[in-house]
Design a protein around this motif. Structure first.
Motif, short mmCIF file in Angstrom:
data_model
loop_
_atom_site.label_atom_id
_atom_site.label_comp_id
_atom_site.label_asym_id
_atom_site.label_seq_id
_atom_site.Cartn_x
_atom_site.Cartn_y
_atom_site.Cartn_z
N GLY A 73 0.82 -1.21 0.00
CA GLY A 73 0.00 0.00 0.00
C GLY A 73 0.86 1.25 0.00
N MET A 74 1.85 1.29 0.89
CA MET A 74 2.72 2.46 0.96
C MET A 74 3.51 2.63 -0.33
SD MET A 74 4.06 2.06 4.89
CE MET A 74 5.16 3.47 4.83
N SER A 75 4.01 1.52 -0.89
CA SER A 75 4.78 1.58 -2.14
C SER A 75 3.90 2.08 -3.28
CB SER A 75 5.34 0.19 -2.48
OG SER A 75 6.25 -0.23 -1.49
N SER A 76 2.64 1.67 -3.30
CA SER A 76 1.71 2.13 -4.34
C SER A 76 1.48 3.62 -4.23
CB SER A 76 0.37 1.38 -4.22
OG SER A 76 0.53 0.01 -4.52
N GLY A 77 1.28 4.09 -3.01
CA GLY A 77 1.09 5.52 -2.80
C GLY A 77 2.29 6.32 -3.24
N GLU A 78 3.48 5.83 -2.89
CA GLU A 78 4.71 6.52 -3.27
C GLU A 78 4.91 6.51 -4.79
OE1 GLU A 78 7.60 4.40 -1.02
OE2 GLU A 78 6.96 5.28 0.89
N ALA A 79 4.42 5.46 -5.46
CA ALA A 79 4.57 5.35 -6.91
C ALA A 79 3.57 6.22 -7.67
CB ALA A 79 4.42 3.90 -7.34
N GLY A 80 2.59 6.77 -6.95
CA GLY A 80 1.65 7.68 -7.60
C GLY A 80 0.22 7.19 -7.70
N ALA A 81 -0.15 6.15 -6.95
CA ALA A 81 -1.53 5.67 -6.98
C ALA A 81 -2.47 6.72 -6.40
CB ALA A 81 -1.67 4.37 -6.19
N ASP A 82 -3.66 6.84 -6.99
CA ASP A 82 -4.67 7.78 -6.49
C ASP A 82 -5.42 7.21 -5.31
OD1 ASP A 82 -4.62 10.09 -8.39
OD2 ASP A 82 -4.91 8.48 -9.83
N TRP B 234 -4.87 2.52 10.98
CA TRP B 234 -3.50 3.05 10.87
C TRP B 234 -3.35 3.89 9.61
CZ3 TRP B 234 -0.08 1.98 6.88
CH2 TRP B 234 1.20 2.51 7.02
N TRP B 235 -3.82 3.35 8.49
CA TRP B 235 -3.68 4.04 7.21
C TRP B 235 -4.37 5.41 7.28
CZ3 TRP B 235 -1.16 2.44 2.70
CH2 TRP B 235 -1.38 3.25 1.57
N SER B 236 -5.58 5.44 7.80
CA SER B 236 -6.35 6.68 7.84
C SER B 236 -5.68 7.74 8.71
CB SER B 236 -7.76 6.41 8.37
OG SER B 236 -8.45 5.55 7.49
N GLU B 237 -4.94 7.30 9.72
CA GLU B 237 -4.26 8.24 10.62
C GLU B 237 -2.93 8.73 10.04
OE1 GLU B 237 -3.81 6.20 14.29
OE2 GLU B 237 -5.94 6.33 14.83
N VAL B 238 -2.26 7.88 9.25
CA VAL B 238 -0.87 8.16 8.86
C VAL B 238 -0.71 8.56 7.39
CG1 VAL B 238 1.45 7.12 8.70
CG2 VAL B 238 -0.03 6.59 10.65
N ILE B 239 -1.52 7.97 6.50
CA ILE B 239 -1.33 8.12 5.06
C ILE B 239 -2.45 8.99 4.46
CG2 ILE B 239 -0.98 6.91 2.86
CD1 ILE B 239 1.10 6.10 4.92
N GLU B 240 -2.08 9.87 3.53
CA GLU B 240 -3.09 10.76 2.93
C GLU B 240 -3.77 10.16 1.71
OE1 GLU B 240 -1.88 14.74 2.21
OE2 GLU B 240 -1.24 15.09 4.28
N VAL B 241 -3.17 9.16 1.09
CA VAL B 241 -3.78 8.52 -0.10
C VAL B 241 -5.10 7.86 0.33
CG1 VAL B 241 -3.48 6.75 -1.87
CG2 VAL B 241 -1.53 8.13 -1.15
N PRO B 242 -6.20 8.11 -0.38
CA PRO B 242 -7.48 7.49 -0.01
C PRO B 242 -7.40 5.96 0.02
CG PRO B 242 -7.84 9.25 -1.59
CD PRO B 242 -6.36 9.05 -1.51
#
Length: 205
Positions: free
Chosen positions: A117-126, A151-159
């Motif tokens: 998930g984090m790698s996808s977000g960093e690669a440019g996933a919407d 955890w994701w909702s608290e830490v990561i901005e990608v929907p």
């Protein structure tokens, strides 16, 4: 309260007749607010997939709803679709973004893998999908648990999108920690998919 509700993301059945399915989809879109539709045919027949893409694009775009296609990057621009959804985590995200540009939607299914998930977000996933959320005999991957979404909702901005074997109880439980719910067979197996979707929307609270 309604403004804070997760959005609805529809997944098509893996097989359908385009002429029969298009009006069913239209009925659901006319009854409920839907953010995005994923064309997820299991077929490898390019003509069949293209025919379905054209039929659903007309229905979706007439209602200002985005339509993405699962896996088939090469069909996005050819059929005037809004983007692509990959089922293999971050592997193809950068290439898709480069080919389709910044305006296209590029999404990624990452199972229950925080790393993917984090790698996808960093690669440019919407957006990133995790699942299955519920009990299913399909596939061999682990369930995506609530704490992953929290955890994701608290830490990561990608929907983040919750999908897979959803029930009304799970929707009520996960509504505070996900941005979208992806619903497919949960509604299409019902005689009245619009009414079925209504029950899931109501379960959000």
């Amino acid at each position: 309260m309604a403004e804070d509700r997760p959005q609805i993301y529809l997944i098509t059945p893996p097989a359908f007749d385009a002429e029969e399915f298009a009006p069913r989809l239209a009925g659901v879109l006319d009854a409920h607010e839907v953010a995005c539709i994923r064309l997820a045919l299991a077929s490898r027949d390019e003509f069949e997939i293209g025919r379905a893409a054209d039929a659903l694009r007309e229905v979706a775009h007439a209602r200002d709803v985005a339509l993405v296609i699962e896996t088939h990057l090469g069909l996005v621009e050819r059929h005037g679709l809004d983007g692509v959804h990959f089922t293999d985590g971050p592997r193809q995200i950068r290439a898709a973004r480069k080919e389709l540009g910044q305006e296209a939607i590029v999404g990624s299914f990452c199972g229950a893998s925080r790393h993917d998930g984090m790698s996808s977000g960093e690669a440019g996933a919407d957006y990133v999908c995790f699942g299955p959320v519920g009990e299913t005999s399909l596939g061999t991957g682990p369930r995506a648990e609530r704490d992953l979404f929290e955890w994701w909702s608290e830490v990561i901005e990608v929907p983040v999108v919750a999908e897979g074997a959803l029930t009304e109880a799970l929707i009520a439980d996960f509504a505070p920690v996900t941005d979208w719910f992806a619903l497919g067979e949960e509604i299409w197996r019902e005689d009245d998919p619009a009414a079925a979707l209504g029950r899931y929307v109501k379960a959000m609270g």
